[in-house]
Enzyme design. Structure first.
Site, PDB file in Angstrom:
ATOM      1  N   ARG A 129       3.815  -0.549  32.456  1.00 21.48           N
ATOM      2  CA  ARG A 129       3.046  -1.472  31.627  1.00 21.48           C
ATOM      3  C   ARG A 129       1.652  -1.761  32.166  1.00 21.48           C
ATOM      4  NH1 ARG A 129       7.426  -6.205  31.509  1.00 21.48           N
ATOM      5  NH2 ARG A 129       7.532  -5.494  33.672  1.00 21.48           N
TER       6      ARG A 129
ATOM      7  N   ASP B 110       9.389  -4.119  29.566  1.00 23.35           N
ATOM      8  CA  ASP B 110       9.310  -2.927  30.408  1.00 23.35           C
ATOM      9  C   ASP B 110       9.939  -1.736  29.667  1.00 23.35           C
ATOM     10  OD1 ASP B 110       9.290  -1.020  32.396  1.00 23.35           O
ATOM     11  OD2 ASP B 110      10.292  -2.281  33.889  1.00 23.35           O
TER      12      ASP B 110
END
Length: 145
Positions: free
Chosen positions: A6, A117
């Site tokens: 990310r 995530d």
């Protein structure tokens, strides 16, 4: 958490936005992990593929956040409550912490506060992260430009 999914996407997206707006001289952009799990590793291949698909390159290598980061950066943006909790805890141990620590999703015009995530997901999950980061980074840049 590990600085390979990310946050490297968000870093690359923001850097491109800043470059496109010719504001590189005003911004120092980086990303780091709370943990030391992946220090020195390149981003996940799916993250790199997603960025390339959108015409964005990155040479990022994972690193762990440092005390100096809290003292030198104006903003530290994170992806979820766990990151936020860990960063706030670490910042409390730093003298002269000047960084404002908050969720990147705070800036999402679509109000998706958490950027999940994608590590255990698929390419579609990385694309979702990319889209969220793009929306959030644009809004953040507009606010602070």
């Amino acid at each position: 958490i590990g600085n390979i999914c990310r946050s490297p996407i968000a870093e690359a997206v923001f850097r491109k936005l800043v470059t496109d707006e010719k504001l590189e001289h005003k911004w120092r952009t980086d990303s780091a992990a709370v943990s030391d799990w992946n220090v020195g590793r390149f981003p996940d291949s799916r993250a790199l593929g997603c960025l390339r698909h959108h015409g964005i390159e990155t040479a990022h290598k994972a690193r762990q956040i440092t005390k100096e980061d809290f003292q030198t950066f104006d903003h530290i943006l994170c992806m979820d409550e766990s990151n936020l909790r860990d960063l706030n805890r670490k910042s409390n141990q730093v003298k002269d912490c000047k960084a404002k620590i908050e969720l990147l999703g705070t800036y999402d015009p679509q109000k998706q506060l958490i950027i999940e995530d994608p590590y255990y997901g698929n390419e579609k999950d990385f694309e979702t992260v990319y889209e969220q980061c793009l929306r959030c980074c644009k809004a953040f840049l507009e606010k602070y430009h």
